[in-house]
Enzyme design. Structure first.
Site, mmCIF file in Angstrom:
data_model
loop_
_atom_site.group_PDB
_atom_site.id
_atom_site.type_symbol
_atom_site.label_atom_id
_atom_site.label_comp_id
_atom_site.label_asym_id
_atom_site.label_seq_id
_atom_site.Cartn_x
_atom_site.Cartn_y
_atom_site.Cartn_z
ATOM 1 C CG HIS A 18 5.177 0.334 5.620
ATOM 2 N ND1 HIS A 18 5.322 -0.881 6.230
ATOM 3 C CD2 HIS A 18 4.080 0.912 6.179
ATOM 4 C CE1 HIS A 18 4.354 -1.047 7.135
ATOM 5 N NE2 HIS A 18 3.576 0.022 7.120
ATOM 6 C CE LYS A 42 -0.852 -1.185 17.621
ATOM 7 N NZ LYS A 42 -0.976 -0.209 16.550
ATOM 8 N NE ARG A 91 -3.283 -0.445 3.881
ATOM 9 C CZ ARG A 91 -2.986 -0.946 5.067
ATOM 10 N NH1 ARG A 91 -2.266 -2.028 5.157
ATOM 11 N NH2 ARG A 91 -3.418 -0.358 6.163
ATOM 12 C CB SER A 129 2.671 -4.892 9.317
ATOM 13 O OG SER A 129 3.307 -3.749 8.800
HETATM 14 P P1 ADP Z 1 -0.375 2.152 11.908
HETATM 15 O O1 ADP Z 1 -0.444 1.296 13.131
HETATM 16 O O2 ADP Z 1 -0.063 3.583 12.192
HETATM 17 O O3 ADP Z 1 -1.526 1.993 10.966
HETATM 18 P P2 ADP Z 1 1.206 0.786 9.890
HETATM 19 O O4 ADP Z 1 2.651 0.476 9.910
HETATM 20 O O5 ADP Z 1 0.255 -0.353 9.776
HETATM 21 O O6 ADP Z 1 0.950 1.632 11.199
HETATM 22 O O7 ADP Z 1 0.882 1.795 8.713
HETATM 23 C C1 ADP Z 1 1.506 3.040 8.626
HETATM 24 C C2 ADP Z 1 0.942 3.776 7.435
HETATM 25 O O8 ADP Z 1 1.305 3.100 6.245
HETATM 26 C C3 ADP Z 1 -0.582 3.870 7.406
HETATM 27 O O9 ADP Z 1 -0.937 5.108 6.828
HETATM 28 C C4 ADP Z 1 -0.989 2.750 6.497
HETATM 29 O O10 ADP Z 1 -2.217 3.025 5.861
HETATM 30 C C5 ADP Z 1 0.154 2.768 5.508
HETATM 31 N N1 ADP Z 1 0.346 1.469 4.874
HETATM 32 C C6 ADP Z 1 0.515 0.265 5.448
HETATM 33 N N2 ADP Z 1 0.638 -0.709 4.525
HETATM 34 C C7 ADP Z 1 0.524 -0.090 3.329
HETATM 35 C C8 ADP Z 1 0.531 -0.538 1.969
HETATM 36 N N3 ADP Z 1 0.625 -1.820 1.643
HETATM 37 N N4 ADP Z 1 0.394 0.391 1.016
HETATM 38 C C9 ADP Z 1 0.251 1.687 1.338
HETATM 39 N N5 ADP Z 1 0.221 2.181 2.568
HETATM 40 C C10 ADP Z 1 0.356 1.307 3.566
#
Ligand code: ADP
Length: 160
Positions: A18, A42, A91, A129
């Site tokens: 992130h 959620k 990703r 995450s």
């Molecule tokens: P959501 O539940 O909206 O997917 P996340 O916190 O999992 O929430 O992800 C938020 C955004 O960050 C999404 O666009 C996800 O693809 C991106 N993201 C999560 N982890 C990574 C990572 N390791 N590298 C790049 N983008 C990421």
């Protein structure tokens, strides 16, 4: 280039992936709003307030980055912040289907919306995450995946 972008997500917890996307968004936009999606239906490991504090602490003093949250539709949050630009991270191809669906749905709700997909550094392409939570739950070290302060919070959660 539009000046403000919103980066929405669960951030449960925030990881180096992130942060990599936030850094890249800061090169492109004057202001980046990290927007925690609050969905009471959620279940998350960290409460909304815990995530707000955690992210603010990790970002520190950065006038370019704001941390907020919203419940409900992203398009409403965008309108409140006078922007139509959304940043999301991509990703792998596997992220694409869901991201396209969301981007198109948002565009149906608000036509002037642009979703910009940014690729993280290669080392973070496998990072999520969920993986960080799983490592912490099993007692592993998360320092390669998330800031130390996040690692400490994870440790505390799983001690209980
Ligand atoms: P959501 O539940 O909206 O997917 P996340 O916190 O999992 O929430 O992800 C938020 C955004 O960050 C999404 O666009 C996800 O693809 C991106 N993201 C999560 N982890 C990574 C990572 N390791 N590298 C790049 N983008 C990421």
């Amino acid at each position: 280039m539009k000046r403000t972008a919103v980066y929405p997500g669960s951030f449960d917890p925030i990881t180096f992936g992130h942060l990599d996307i936030i850094k890249r968004a800061c090169v492109m936009f004057e202001r980046v709003i990290v927007a925690i999606v609050h969905n009471p239906n959620k279940s998350t490991l960290f409460s909304l307030n815990e995530r707000l504090d955690m992210i603010r602490n990790v970002i520190g003093e950065n006038p370019q980055v704001q941390v907020g949250s919203f419940e409900g539709l992203l398009v409403d949050f965008l309108m409140q912040n006078n922007t139509g630009v959304v940043v999301r991270g991509l990703r792998a191809v596997s992220d694409m289907e869901y991201e396209f669906q969301m981007a198109h749905a948002n565009r149906e709700l608000l036509k002037d919306i642009e979703t910009i997909f940014l690729m993280p550094s290669e080392e973070y392409t496998y990072l999520s995450s969920s993986i960080v939570k799983e490592i912490a739950r099993l007692g592993g070290d998360t320092k390669k995946f998330a800031p130390e302060s996040v690692g400490a919070l994870l440790k505390k959660k799983f001690k209980k």
